[in-house]
Design a protein around this motif. Structure first.
Motif, PDB file in Angstrom:
ATOM      1  N   ARG A  35       5.990   2.263  -7.525  1.00 30.72           N
ATOM      2  CA  ARG A  35       5.965   1.040  -8.321  1.00 30.72           C
ATOM      3  C   ARG A  35       7.254   0.244  -8.150  1.00 30.72           C
ATOM      4  O   ARG A  35       7.225  -0.991  -8.060  1.00 30.72           O
ATOM      5  CB  ARG A  35       5.754   1.384  -9.795  1.00 30.72           C
ATOM      6  CG  ARG A  35       5.655   0.141 -10.681  1.00 30.72           C
ATOM      7  CD  ARG A  35       5.751   0.456 -12.159  1.00 30.72           C
ATOM      8  NE  ARG A  35       4.610   1.231 -12.622  1.00 30.72           N
ATOM      9  CZ  ARG A  35       4.212   1.266 -13.896  1.00 30.72           C
ATOM     10  NH1 ARG A  35       4.854   0.569 -14.812  1.00 30.72           N
ATOM     11  NH2 ARG A  35       3.191   1.999 -14.256  1.00 30.72           N
TER      12      ARG A  35
ATOM     13  N   GLN B 202      -2.979   4.147  -6.723  1.00 26.88           N
ATOM     14  CA  GLN B 202      -1.568   3.772  -6.694  1.00 26.88           C
ATOM     15  C   GLN B 202      -1.073   3.388  -8.086  1.00 26.88           C
ATOM     16  O   GLN B 202      -1.805   2.802  -8.889  1.00 26.88           O
ATOM     17  CB  GLN B 202      -1.376   2.602  -5.727  1.00 26.88           C
ATOM     18  CG  GLN B 202       0.066   2.263  -5.425  1.00 26.88           C
ATOM     19  CD  GLN B 202       0.182   1.299  -4.250  1.00 26.88           C
ATOM     20  OE1 GLN B 202      -0.716   1.213  -3.416  1.00 26.88           O
ATOM     21  NE2 GLN B 202       1.282   0.577  -4.185  1.00 26.88           N
ATOM     22  N   ASP B 203       0.176   3.715  -8.363  1.00 27.62           N
ATOM     23  CA  ASP B 203       0.821   3.345  -9.623  1.00 27.62           C
ATOM     24  C   ASP B 203       1.290   1.896  -9.511  1.00 27.62           C
ATOM     25  O   ASP B 203       2.290   1.604  -8.850  1.00 27.62           O
ATOM     26  CB  ASP B 203       2.003   4.282  -9.885  1.00 27.62           C
ATOM     27  CG  ASP B 203       2.706   3.973 -11.195  1.00 27.62           C
ATOM     28  OD1 ASP B 203       2.074   3.364 -12.078  1.00 27.62           O
ATOM     29  OD2 ASP B 203       3.899   4.328 -11.319  1.00 27.62           O
TER      30      ASP B 203
ATOM     31  N   GLY C  89      -2.549  -3.115  -2.699  1.00 25.44           N
ATOM     32  CA  GLY C  89      -2.183  -1.709  -2.784  1.00 25.44           C
ATOM     33  C   GLY C  89      -3.305  -0.844  -2.252  1.00 25.44           C
ATOM     34  O   GLY C  89      -4.112  -1.270  -1.425  1.00 25.44           O
ATOM     35  N   THR C  90      -3.384   0.391  -2.763  1.00 23.95           N
ATOM     36  CA  THR C  90      -4.438   1.286  -2.302  1.00 23.95           C
ATOM     37  C   THR C  90      -4.894   2.180  -3.440  1.00 23.95           C
ATOM     38  O   THR C  90      -4.354   2.144  -4.552  1.00 23.95           O
ATOM     39  CB  THR C  90      -3.963   2.124  -1.100  1.00 23.95           C
ATOM     40  OG1 THR C  90      -5.100   2.739  -0.475  1.00 23.95           O
ATOM     41  CG2 THR C  90      -2.967   3.193  -1.511  1.00 23.95           C
TER      42      THR C  90
ATOM     43  N   THR D  86       7.055  -1.649  -4.993  1.00 30.48           N
ATOM     44  CA  THR D  86       6.123  -2.771  -5.136  1.00 30.48           C
ATOM     45  C   THR D  86       6.817  -3.953  -5.802  1.00 30.48           C
ATOM     46  O   THR D  86       6.720  -5.101  -5.338  1.00 30.48           O
ATOM     47  CB  THR D  86       4.899  -2.349  -5.963  1.00 30.48           C
ATOM     48  OG1 THR D  86       4.188  -1.327  -5.264  1.00 30.48           O
ATOM     49  CG2 THR D  86       3.965  -3.524  -6.203  1.00 30.48           C
TER      50      THR D  86
ATOM     51  N   GLU E 273      -5.385  -2.956  -6.467  1.00 31.24           N
ATOM     52  CA  GLU E 273      -5.450  -1.565  -6.032  1.00 31.24           C
ATOM     53  C   GLU E 273      -6.537  -1.427  -4.970  1.00 31.24           C
ATOM     54  O   GLU E 273      -6.355  -0.787  -3.949  1.00 31.24           O
ATOM     55  CB  GLU E 273      -5.765  -0.645  -7.210  1.00 31.24           C
ATOM     56  CG  GLU E 273      -5.854   0.825  -6.801  1.00 31.24           C
ATOM     57  CD  GLU E 273      -6.603   1.676  -7.802  1.00 31.24           C
ATOM     58  OE1 GLU E 273      -5.940   2.297  -8.634  1.00 31.24           O
ATOM     59  OE2 GLU E 273      -7.850   1.719  -7.738  1.00 31.24           O
TER      60      GLU E 273
ATOM     61  N   ARG F 153       0.822  -1.206   0.000  1.00 28.91           N
ATOM     62  CA  ARG F 153       0.000   0.000   0.000  1.00 28.91           C
ATOM     63  C   ARG F 153       0.859   1.260   0.000  1.00 28.91           C
ATOM     64  O   ARG F 153       1.798   1.388   0.794  1.00 28.91           O
ATOM     65  CB  ARG F 153      -0.924   0.019   1.217  1.00 28.91           C
ATOM     66  CG  ARG F 153      -1.920  -1.133   1.293  1.00 28.91           C
ATOM     67  CD  ARG F 153      -2.746  -1.035   2.561  1.00 28.91           C
ATOM     68  NE  ARG F 153      -3.634  -2.163   2.754  1.00 28.91           N
ATOM     69  CZ  ARG F 153      -3.320  -3.246   3.469  1.00 28.91           C
ATOM     70  NH1 ARG F 153      -2.131  -3.340   4.048  1.00 28.91           N
ATOM     71  NH2 ARG F 153      -4.187  -4.228   3.608  1.00 28.91           N
ATOM     72  N   ALA F 154       0.502   2.171  -0.905  1.00 27.39           N
ATOM     73  CA  ALA F 154       1.053   3.530  -0.921  1.00 27.39           C
ATOM     74  C   ALA F 154       2.573   3.567  -1.085  1.00 27.39           C
ATOM     75  O   ALA F 154       3.234   4.453  -0.545  1.00 27.39           O
ATOM     76  CB  ALA F 154       0.637   4.283   0.341  1.00 27.39           C
TER      77      ALA F 154
END
Length: 534
Positions: A97, A127-128, A123-124, A100, A148, A93-94
Motif C-alpha cells: 500500500r 491487494q491491500d 492493482g491485482t 501504491t 483491484e 500491481r502487487a
C-alpha cells in the motif's frame, strides 16, 4: 516487436509452411511435415514435397527448419478493451500500500492540477489498496480510482462526487457501494467502475490501442481468435472499423453484456433480439457472439451460501429474480442468441441452472450451448456435474485464476473432462493479470496447479498438456459454434496457425508461461512475427 506498418493492409492470404512438424488436432487430417494455406483456407497438410508441388507460384514459402505448427489458439472469454485501457493506467500491481501511494503521489506531479484528468491505477487480486482518506490526502481535486480487478475498486472523494456517490446515494441493482459510519460512501465500490465518468480515449486512439493489444498481448503467443466482451459501445464501433480497414490482428466474436451488470452495452435482451440478429451474424473475422448476463459479483459480492450469515443487504450483488432470468433466456432461445451467464456463488449457479431448465421447457429443444461462466472454479460436486450434463450447459472455469487463488479452489478440469464436458480455455482478464493473455500461462496452470505463493491448488484436478491444449482449440471452438472453421487444421478450415521453436507439449510449466510464437498466421496472413525471426 512488429509495428502496425509491418502488417499489410491488403492481406496476403497464401502461405506454405514446409520442413517442420504440423500438428492438426484433427482426427480426419493426419499430422504432416508441411501446411498449405491459400485463399485464407487450409488446402493441404502433408509432406514438404506435396505442399510445394500444389502451391501457386505467388504463394510465399516459409522454411520451418524443424519447428512445430499448431492450430491457432482461441481465448474463449476475455476483456481486450479493458486490457488495452489498463496500459494507460498507473501500474500498481502487487505492490504494498505504501508503494501504491508513493506511485500515485509521483504521478500526480505529471500535470494533473487544474485539469479534468482522472488518475486511474491498476492493482491485482487480493491487494491491500489505499482507503478513501489516504487518497484524499493525495488530492481533493483530481479524481483517483485504484482498481483491484474488474470487480472491485477504491476511490477518493473527488471521484465519488463526479459519479454522484454522495450522502443519500442509492446504488443501482448489481452494484455495491459501501456506506461508511458517517452515512457517506466509504470509497469501496464493487461491480461499479462503469458508473464513474472516466473520459474515454478518442476513437482513433482507441482503435490503435485495441489493435496493439490484440497483436502484442494475444497474437504474439499464438492466439488467432478471441471471444471478446467489449466494455463500451465505442469499443464495438472501433472493432468494426478495424475490421473494415483490414487491421484486426485476430478474429473476434463480440458478446454484449445486458444491464444490470458490469459495463453493460445492452439495456435489455429485447434490444438485440428485436432487431433480428442471431449469434454468428457478421463475417469470418468479426461476428456477434451473443449476450452475457450477470447474476452476482465476485468474492464478497458473489451470491453464495457462505454469505447468508450476513444481513440480507450484504448477501451479494444479485441482479435478477428467477422469473427475470427465465424470461431473458427464453427471449434469447427464441431469437437464436447464445447466452453466457456469470455466476460465481453456489446459489447463483443453482439459480442459473433452475432458470435454464425452465427456459428450455418453455422455448423447446435446440442447440443453444448456454455457458455458465466460472462454473467449477471454486467448487464442484456430483449433483452439479449431473445437472450441467442434463441441461447441456457448457461450464467455463478459468485456469489463470489459480495464480491468485488462496489454495482452496477447485478449477475442476479433470473432473469436467472425464465427465464428458469440453470446457473452453480462456484468460478472463481485464488488466488485473496481464500475463494471463498468454494462453500457455493457462495451460501451465492446468498442469502444475500452483498459485503465486507456490501452493498447489487441487492437485488431483491436473490434466496433461495435450488435454489442456484442446481446451484452447477444439473445446473453445465448440463453445462458440465455430468448430467447422477453427480449433483444428483440416482442408477447408480457416488457415489459422502458430509456429513454435519447439513442441509446446514437451515443455515444462515454467517454459510454457514464457512461451511466444515465432509466427502467428490468421487466414494465411502473418499477423505476428518475432523480431529475431524476421
Amino acid at each position: 516487436m512488429p509495428h502496425p506498418q509491418h502488417l499489410p493492409r491488403e492481406p496476403m492470404n497464401a502461405i506454405a509452411l514446409v520442413n517442420g512438424t504440423v500438428i492438426t488436432l484433427n482426427r480426419n487430417t493426419p499430422d504432416g511435415q508441411a501446411l498449405l494455406i491459400e485463399n485464407g483456407l487450409v488446402q493441404c497438410v502433408g509432406t514438404t514435397e506435396q505442399v510445394l508441388e500444389r502451391k501457386r507460384p505467388e504463394t510465399s514459402v516459409v522454411d520451418l527448419d524443424r519447428r512445430v505448427v499448431l492450430p491457432g489458439l482461441i481465448d474463449a472469454h476475455t476483456h481486450v478493451e479493458f486490457c488495452a485501457l489498463s496500459r494507460d493506467w498507473l501500474d500498481v500491481r502487487a505492490v504494498p500500500r505504501t508503494e501504491t501511494l508513493a506511485r500515485l503521489r509521483d504521478e500526480l506531479r505529471e500535470g494533473y492540477a487544474g485539469t479534468d484528468r482522472w488518475l486511474v491505477a491498476q492493482g491485482t487480486f487480493g491487494q491491500d489498496l489505499p482507503v478513501r482518506a489516504e487518497l484524499d490526502e493525495l488530492s481533493r481535486d483530481t479524481p483517483i480510482i485504484v482498481r483491484e480487478s474488474m470487480h472491485r475498486l477504491t476511490a477518493n472523494t473527488a471521484a465519488l462526487e463526479r459519479a454522484g456517490m454522495v450522502r443519500g446515494f442509492t446504488a443501482p441493482v448489481g452494484t455495491l457501494v459501501e456506506i461508511g459510519e458517517d452515512g457517506a460512501p466509504s470509497g469501496w465500490v464493487e461491480e461499479g467502475y462503469h458508473l464513474f465518468p472516466v473520459p474515454a480515449p478518442e476513437p482513433d486512439r482507441l482503435r490503435t490501442m485495441l489493435r496493439n493489444e490484440l497483436r502484442d498481448s494475444f497474437a504474439r503467443h499464438g492466439v488467432t481468435c478471441i471471444y471478446e466482451l467489449p466494455a463500451t459501445a465505442e469499443g464495438v464501433r472501433a472493432y468494426q472499423r478495424l475490421n473494415a480497414a483490414g487491421d484486426l490482428p485476430t478474429r473476434l466474436s463480440l458478446t454484449l453484456t445486458v444491464a444490470p451488470g458490469l459495463s453493460p452495452i445492452l439495456s435489455s435482451p429485447e434490444q438485440l433480439a428485436d432487431i433480428g440478429l442471431i449469434s454468428g451474424f457478421g463475417g469470418g473475422n468479426l461476428w456477434l457472439g451473443g449476450f452475457k448476463v450477470f447474476l452476482d459479483g465476485d468474492d464478497t459480492s458473489a451470491f453464495d451460501s457462505a454469505h447468508l450469515t450476513k444481513s440480507p443487504g450484504n448477501w451479494s450483488t444479485n441482479t435478477r429474480q428467477y422469473a427475470e432470468i427465465v424470461h431473458l433466456l427464453t427471449v434469447a432461445h427464441r431469437a437464436g442468441i447464445q447466452v453466457w451467464i456469470h455466476a460465481i456463488g453456489d446459489l447463483a449457479q443453482h439459480l442459473a441452472l433452475d432458470a435454464i431448465e425452465e427456459a428450455g421447457r418453455v422455448a423447446g429443444p435446440g442447440d443453444r450451448r448456454t455457458r455458465l461462466e466460472h462454473a467449477a472454479n471454486l467448487w464442484i460436486d456430483d449433483a452439479l456435474v449431473r445437472r450441467l450434463r442434463e441441461l447441456e450447459v457448457i461450464p467455463v472455469p478459468t485456469a489463470g485464476f489459480i495464480h491468485a487463488d488462496p489454495g482452496d479452489g477447485a478449477y475442476a478440469y479433470r473432473t469436467l473432462i472425464e465427465s464428458g464436458f469440453r470446457p473452453p480455455g480462456n484468460s478472463d482478464t481485464g488488466g488485473t493479470q496481464p500475463f494471463a493473455t498468454n494462453p500457455w500461462f493457462g495451460v501451465a496452470a492446468m498442469l502444475d496447479r500452483t498459485n503465486r505463493h507456490g501452493v498447489v491448488v487441487a492437485a488431483d484436478e491436473a490434466v496433461d498438456t495435450h488435454t489442456a491444449l484442446r481446451t484452447y482449440t477444439e473445446f473453445a471452438a465448440e463453445a462458440g459454434f465455430r468448430e467447422a472453421h477453427i480449433g483444428a487444421l483440416g482442408v477447408g478450415m480457416h488457415g489459422d496457425c502458430a509456429v513454435y521453436a519447439n513442441d509446446p507439449r514437451e515443455l515444462s510449466p515454467a517454459e510454457l508461461r514464457a512461451l511466444e510464437a515465432d509466427l502467428t498466421v490468421v487466414g494465411g496472413r502473418v499477423v505476428w512475427q518475432r523480431e529475431d525471426q524476421s
